[in-house]
Design an enzyme around this catalytic site. Structure first.
Site, PDB file in Angstrom:
ATOM      1  N   GLU A 188       0.810  -1.165   0.018  1.00  0.00           N
ATOM      2  CA  GLU A 188      -0.082  -0.005  -0.015  1.00  0.00           C
ATOM      3  C   GLU A 188       0.853   1.195  -0.013  1.00  0.00           C
ATOM      4  OE1 GLU A 188      -3.135  -0.584   3.128  1.00  0.00           O
ATOM      5  OE2 GLU A 188      -3.643  -2.240   2.132  1.00  0.00           O
ATOM      6  N   GLU A 296      -5.387  -7.676  -1.262  1.00  0.00           N
ATOM      7  CA  GLU A 296      -6.209  -7.240  -0.158  1.00  0.00           C
ATOM      8  C   GLU A 296      -7.361  -6.445  -0.905  1.00  0.00           C
ATOM      9  OE1 GLU A 296      -4.956  -5.145   3.306  1.00  0.00           O
ATOM     10  OE2 GLU A 296      -3.199  -5.940   3.039  1.00  0.00           O
TER      11      GLU A 296
END
Ligand code: BMA
Length: 372
Positions: A188, A296
């Site tokens: 991320e 995710e």
């Protein structure tokens, strides 16, 4: 002239045929164990059969329970385990006995062995502490520049990587063979919340951090049971995704993390962003001969009873991703769960999602033996 032409044509034909016979690239770690190499090859083949379902911390705990061997919220709902198991090892780097969610590393190791013995696929995330401030992964004190070679925290950082390496080296099956894992460090990074994220280091610093980690683990520490995943958060376009891409020599899996937000426009926005980004990473993966994965995702508390078939499946079904992983059913945060549990309003729809021919769970992949 004729001979040269003929030689060129035959060279082209043999190159082309070689490409057809060997459409699978090797892992970035050329010394990866046979089982790790096989995993990559078999995952590449599996993409044409379906998308594996994954759940973070699935075997460790769930809604209202923890550390009950072989229990799983996913299995309690649909009768089957996920095909992919996510594990979290933040704080292994400081020598702690428990990860950042207070799960003992012994429990994690034990359950990784169980998942592997069942033929499951294990992927590891790492919310590492900030090496400069000693704060958590969310402490964005500027640090990346300082852990690179020549930086003031480089030696300290290497000690942390040593502990990380020791954890990976310790994961062995009953025959003493290393257990293959998909490692997903510094994830991320297109978001701003982690110390390795946007604005807290330059793209070059990020790439150096990632490359140093891959090289150090594989070459200096002899860790050969890893495939490496790069998994930025949502991006606007290919340019943003590849701005920090460490390179084809360092990445096996082009990943993506995109969550669905529970706000009025959340679902429409999810369709748009996730589809756009999945189209981009799957296209890029095809060109690069890499694997793509939805590393995710999820909708916290799943308040939409048809979320599985009408939102998640609708979003992913067209894209050749290896797996989709939803986040954990936290035992210690009552409103923090992403998979259903018995009695949850989305359970019936999850069973429909399970039954789709295009979704793969543990029983689908056990018989394929992805490590052979
Ligand atoms: C986050 C949350 C946190 C947790 C972290 C690592 O997204 O689930 O509660 O500490 O992942 O598992």
């Amino acid at each position: 002239m004729g001979t040269i032409k003929l030689t060129c044509i035959s060279l082209f034909i043999s190159w082309f045929c070689y490409g057809q016979q060997n459409p699978y690239s090797l892992p970035v770690d050329k010394s990866a164990t046979l089982e790790t190499k096989n995993l990559l090859i078999n995952l590449r083949k599996l993409v044409s059969k379906g998308i594996m379902f994954g759940h973070q911390d699935d075997l460790l705990y769930g809604k209202g329970w923890k550390y009950e061997t072989n229990r799983s919220d996913v299995k309690s709902v649909c009768g089957d385990y996920p095909a992919v198991y996510g594990w979290e090892i933040g704080k292994v780097e400081i020598g702690a006995s428990m990860n950042l969610d207070s799960v003992p590393f012994d429990e994690i190791s034990k359950n990784i062995k169980i998942a592997y013995a069942r033929g499951g696929v294990c992927t590891v995330s790492w919310h590492a502490d900030n090496p400069q401030s000693e704060g958590s992964a969310w402490d964005t004190t500027r640090v990346v520049y300082s852990v690179l070679p020549g930086g003031k925290n480089h030696e300290l950082f290497k000690q942390r990587l040593d502990r990380l390496a020791n954890f990976f080296l310790s994961l062995k099956d009953d025959e003493g063979k290393p257990i293959p894992l998909i490692f997903r460090p510094y994830h991320e990074n297109t978001g701003k919340w982690f110390w390795w994220g946007k604005n807290h280091c330059t793209p070059d610093e990020y790439k150096s951090l990632y490359r140093f980690t891959v090289n150090y683990l594989t070459k200096a520490k002899g860790v050969h049971n890893l495939l490496f995943a790069f998994s930025p958060d949502r991006v606007k376009n290919e340019g943003e995704y590849f701005e920090t891409y460490p390179g084809d020599d360092f990445v096996d899996v082009l990943g993506l993390d995109v969550y669905c937000w529970n706000k009025p426009a959340g679902i429409q926005e999810y369709f748009k962003v996730a589809k756009n980004d999945l189209a981009m990473i799957t296209e890029a993966a095809k060109k690069k001969n890499k694997l793509a994965a939805f590393t995710e995702t999820g909708l916290v508390e799943i308040p939409n009873p048809k979320w599985w078939t009408k939102v998640l499946w609708k979003t992913i079904k067209k894209y050749p991703v290896s797996y989709v992983l939803v986040w954990r059913n936290a035992y210690n945060r009552p409103n923090h769960y992403y998979a259903p549990y018995p009695g949850h309003t989305s359970s019936a729809d999850f069973i429909e999602f399970y039954k789709l021919p295009g979704t793969l769970f543990q029983s689908d992949i056990t018989k394929l033996n992805l490590y052979k």
